[in-house]
Motif scaffolding. Structure first.
Motif, PDB file in Angstrom:
ATOM      1  N   PHE A   1      45.073  41.455  29.118  1.00 61.22           N
ATOM      2  CA  PHE A   1      44.935  40.662  30.337  1.00 61.22           C
ATOM      3  C   PHE A   1      43.841  41.228  31.239  1.00 61.22           C
ATOM      4  CE2 PHE A   1      46.150  40.344  34.844  1.00 61.22           C
ATOM      5  CZ  PHE A   1      45.961  38.982  35.020  1.00 61.22           C
ATOM      6  N   LEU A   2      43.841  42.543  31.435  1.00 65.97           N
ATOM      7  CA  LEU A   2      42.809  43.181  32.262  1.00 65.97           C
ATOM      8  C   LEU A   2      41.421  42.966  31.672  1.00 65.97           C
ATOM      9  CD1 LEU A   2      44.400  46.584  33.338  1.00 65.97           C
ATOM     10  CD2 LEU A   2      44.080  44.529  34.718  1.00 65.97           C
ATOM     11  N   ASP A   3      41.305  43.073  30.364  1.00 67.43           N
ATOM     12  CA  ASP A   3      40.009  42.862  29.708  1.00 67.43           C
ATOM     13  C   ASP A   3      39.502  41.427  29.898  1.00 67.43           C
ATOM     14  OD1 ASP A   3      40.020  45.480  28.860  1.00 67.43           O
ATOM     15  OD2 ASP A   3      40.739  45.019  26.831  1.00 67.43           O
ATOM     16  N   LYS A   4      40.434  40.467  29.922  1.00 66.76           N
ATOM     17  CA  LYS A   4      40.034  39.066  30.075  1.00 66.76           C
ATOM     18  C   LYS A   4      39.576  38.750  31.497  1.00 66.76           C
ATOM     19  CE  LYS A   4      42.725  37.004  26.380  1.00 66.76           C
ATOM     20  NZ  LYS A   4      43.822  36.077  26.036  1.00 66.76           N
ATOM     21  N   ILE A   5      40.125  39.448  32.501  1.00 65.89           N
ATOM     22  CA  ILE A   5      39.763  39.104  33.887  1.00 65.89           C
ATOM     23  C   ILE A   5      38.588  39.913  34.424  1.00 65.89           C
ATOM     24  CG2 ILE A   5      42.087  38.314  34.428  1.00 65.89           C
ATOM     25  CD1 ILE A   5      42.475  40.896  36.022  1.00 65.89           C
ATOM     26  N   VAL A   6      38.067  40.848  33.650  1.00 67.09           N
ATOM     27  CA  VAL A   6      36.930  41.667  34.116  1.00 67.09           C
ATOM     28  C   VAL A   6      35.742  40.815  34.560  1.00 67.09           C
ATOM     29  CG1 VAL A   6      35.170  43.301  33.351  1.00 67.09           C
ATOM     30  CG2 VAL A   6      37.561  43.788  32.935  1.00 67.09           C
ATOM     31  N   PRO A   7      35.302  39.813  33.805  1.00 69.00           N
ATOM     32  CA  PRO A   7      34.111  39.074  34.246  1.00 69.00           C
ATOM     33  C   PRO A   7      34.330  38.142  35.440  1.00 69.00           C
ATOM     34  CG  PRO A   7      34.841  38.269  32.113  1.00 69.00           C
ATOM     35  CD  PRO A   7      35.724  39.409  32.468  1.00 69.00           C
ATOM     36  N   HIS A   8      35.559  37.923  35.842  1.00 67.06           N
ATOM     37  CA  HIS A   8      35.866  36.976  36.919  1.00 67.06           C
ATOM     38  C   HIS A   8      36.055  37.709  38.246  1.00 67.06           C
ATOM     39  CE1 HIS A   8      36.311  34.059  33.740  1.00 67.06           C
ATOM     40  NE2 HIS A   8      37.171  34.867  33.139  1.00 67.06           N
ATOM     41  N   ALA A   9      34.984  38.319  38.735  1.00 68.17           N
ATOM     42  CA  ALA A   9      35.072  39.157  39.941  1.00 68.17           C
ATOM     43  C   ALA A   9      35.446  38.345  41.178  1.00 68.17           C
ATOM     44  CB  ALA A   9      33.752  39.883  40.164  1.00 68.17           C
ATOM     45  N   VAL A  10      34.872  37.179  41.354  1.00 69.67           N
ATOM     46  CA  VAL A  10      35.158  36.390  42.550  1.00 69.67           C
ATOM     47  C   VAL A  10      36.627  35.975  42.578  1.00 69.67           C
ATOM     48  CG1 VAL A  10      34.597  34.246  43.765  1.00 69.67           C
ATOM     49  CG2 VAL A  10      32.774  35.603  42.741  1.00 69.67           C
ATOM     50  N   ALA A  11      37.144  35.511  41.469  1.00 68.60           N
ATOM     51  CA  ALA A  11      38.547  35.096  41.405  1.00 68.60           C
ATOM     52  C   ALA A  11      39.483  36.285  41.642  1.00 68.60           C
ATOM     53  CB  ALA A  11      38.851  34.456  40.057  1.00 68.60           C
ATOM     54  N   ARG A  12      39.116  37.450  41.108  1.00 70.24           N
ATOM     55  CA  ARG A  12      39.944  38.644  41.323  1.00 70.24           C
ATOM     56  C   ARG A  12      40.008  39.010  42.795  1.00 70.24           C
ATOM     57  NH1 ARG A  12      37.502  43.036  39.329  1.00 70.24           N
ATOM     58  NH2 ARG A  12      35.689  42.036  38.458  1.00 70.24           N
ATOM     59  N   TRP A  13      38.843  39.015  43.457  1.00 74.92           N
ATOM     60  CA  TRP A  13      38.805  39.402  44.865  1.00 74.92           C
ATOM     61  C   TRP A  13      39.448  38.351  45.766  1.00 74.92           C
ATOM     62  CZ3 TRP A  13      38.556  44.045  46.568  1.00 74.92           C
ATOM     63  CH2 TRP A  13      37.922  45.019  45.803  1.00 74.92           C
ATOM     64  N   ILE A  14      39.364  37.085  45.405  1.00 75.56           N
ATOM     65  CA  ILE A  14      40.056  36.043  46.175  1.00 75.56           C
ATOM     66  C   ILE A  14      41.558  36.247  46.079  1.00 75.56           C
ATOM     67  CG2 ILE A  14      40.587  33.568  46.202  1.00 75.56           C
ATOM     68  CD1 ILE A  14      37.623  33.063  45.605  1.00 75.56           C
ATOM     69  N   THR A  15      42.047  36.551  44.882  1.00 80.86           N
ATOM     70  CA  THR A  15      43.476  36.815  44.698  1.00 80.86           C
ATOM     71  C   THR A  15      43.927  38.021  45.515  1.00 80.86           C
ATOM     72  OG1 THR A  15      43.326  35.926  42.451  1.00 80.86           O
ATOM     73  CG2 THR A  15      45.260  37.256  42.972  1.00 80.86           C
ATOM     74  N   THR A  16      43.153  39.082  45.500  1.00 80.74           N
ATOM     75  CA  THR A  16      43.509  40.267  46.278  1.00 80.74           C
ATOM     76  C   THR A  16      43.442  39.977  47.770  1.00 80.74           C
ATOM     77  OG1 THR A  16      42.714  41.689  44.507  1.00 80.74           O
ATOM     78  CG2 THR A  16      42.930  42.693  46.668  1.00 80.74           C
ATOM     79  N   SER A  17      42.477  39.183  48.189  1.00 75.65           N
ATOM     80  CA  SER A  17      42.378  38.810  49.611  1.00 75.65           C
ATOM     81  C   SER A  17      43.588  37.993  50.037  1.00 75.65           C
ATOM     82  CB  SER A  17      41.101  38.023  49.866  1.00 75.65           C
ATOM     83  OG  SER A  17      39.980  38.795  49.564  1.00 75.65           O
ATOM     84  N   ILE A  18      44.036  37.088  49.193  1.00 74.85           N
ATOM     85  CA  ILE A  18      45.236  36.302  49.500  1.00 74.85           C
ATOM     86  C   ILE A  18      46.443  37.221  49.620  1.00 74.85           C
ATOM     87  CG2 ILE A  18      46.843  34.580  48.549  1.00 74.85           C
ATOM     88  CD1 ILE A  18      44.343  33.123  47.438  1.00 74.85           C
ATOM     89  N   LEU A  19      46.560  38.186  48.718  1.00 80.50           N
ATOM     90  CA  LEU A  19      47.663  39.149  48.804  1.00 80.50           C
ATOM     91  C   LEU A  19      47.599  39.949  50.112  1.00 80.50           C
ATOM     92  CD1 LEU A  19      47.828  40.586  45.174  1.00 80.50           C
ATOM     93  CD2 LEU A  19      49.569  39.225  46.328  1.00 80.50           C
ATOM     94  N   LEU A  20      46.400  40.357  50.506  1.00 87.65           N
ATOM     95  CA  LEU A  20      46.236  41.087  51.765  1.00 87.65           C
ATOM     96  C   LEU A  20      46.612  40.238  52.971  1.00 87.65           C
ATOM     97  CD1 LEU A  20      42.984  43.203  51.391  1.00 87.65           C
ATOM     98  CD2 LEU A  20      45.199  44.014  52.181  1.00 87.65           C
ATOM     99  N   VAL A  21      46.209  38.973  52.956  1.00 88.31           N
ATOM    100  CA  VAL A  21      46.558  38.070  54.060  1.00 88.31           C
ATOM    101  C   VAL A  21      48.070  37.872  54.118  1.00 88.31           C
ATOM    102  CG1 VAL A  21      46.369  35.670  54.853  1.00 88.31           C
ATOM    103  CG2 VAL A  21      44.330  36.927  54.168  1.00 88.31           C
ATOM    104  N   LEU A  22      48.706  37.683  52.971  1.00 83.34           N
ATOM    105  CA  LEU A  22      50.167  37.543  52.952  1.00 83.34           C
ATOM    106  C   LEU A  22      50.851  38.796  53.491  1.00 83.34           C
ATOM    107  CD1 LEU A  22      50.740  35.751  49.521  1.00 83.34           C
ATOM    108  CD2 LEU A  22      51.031  34.789  51.813  1.00 83.34           C
ATOM    109  N   PHE A  23      50.339  39.962  53.097  1.00 89.00           N
ATOM    110  CA  PHE A  23      50.912  41.214  53.595  1.00 89.00           C
ATOM    111  C   PHE A  23      50.729  41.323  55.109  1.00 89.00           C
ATOM    112  CE2 PHE A  23      50.180  45.698  54.748  1.00 89.00           C
ATOM    113  CZ  PHE A  23      51.469  46.155  54.559  1.00 89.00           C
TER     114      PHE A  23
END
Length: 189
Positions: free
Chosen positions: A23-45
């Motif tokens: 799973f980690l290997d598959k999401i490596v090239p999708h940097a924008v999607a990864r950071w959007i997901t982390t930003s959403i998690l930060l906003v929820l927190f």
């Protein structure tokens, strides 16, 4: 626990770790999607912290951890300031420590910027820390009463102090740690 139970639990753990790595290997090239997901998690927190009016220590610890990781992300892997000190003391260059990786003179050849903390590891650490912080905010044992404006002021003080030092380091050694900002572009002709 007999041998067959141990082998079964080991196999299931090994299977999970392999699937997680895939799973980690598959999401490596999708940097924008990864950071959007982390930003959403930060906003929820942050929304949880604001609406519950508590767990400021956890938010402060998360902020300090993310600041530390960000500083490692924008710092060169081999510090030219440390390298020059080694050269002056020893009188030789040690290629293993990487002296002179950043050009310090106008005539130096270009060397790529190598980060102390790669982008993927930065994202991974930020995501894990946010998830752990969000999880900790559900336990009253971590809700230590503090005067939150002092923590916020202290975090901003640390941020500006460390960024001022980092920016002066960038100016002194003439490097820009961001993707393509300030680099020469060559046409296809």
């Amino acid at each position: 626990m007999d041998d067959s139970e141990f082998a079964t639990s080991f196999t299931s753990t090994n299977t999970f770790s392999r699937r997680y790595q895939i799973f980690l290997d598959k999401i490596v090239p999708h940097a924008v999607a990864r950071w959007i997901t982390t930003s959403i998690l930060l906003v929820l927190f942050m929304m949880r912290i604001i609406f519950s009016q508590g767990w400021y220590i956890i938010a402060y610890a998360l902020g300090i951890y993310l600041l530390n990781m960000f500083l490692a992300f924008i710092s060169p892997k081999f510090d030219p300031e440390f390298s020059q000190t080694l050269e002056q003391e020893d009188g030789i260059e040690d290629d293993q420590n990487g002296p002179g990786l950043l050009p310090t003179k106008k005539d130096d050849e270009f060397r790529p910027f190598i980060r102390r903390l790669p982008e993927f590891k930065f994202w991974q650490g930020a995501t894990y820390a946010t998830i752990i912080s969000f999880f900790c905010s559900f336990f009253s044992a971590f809700d230590i009463p503090v005067f939150w404006p002092i923590l916020l002021f202290y975090w901003f003080f640390l941020f500006f102090l460390t960024m001022r030092r980092q920016i002066s380091h960038m100016i002194k050694y003439k490097y820009v740690p961001f993707a393509n900002f300030g680099k020469k572009r060559y046409s296809s002709k």
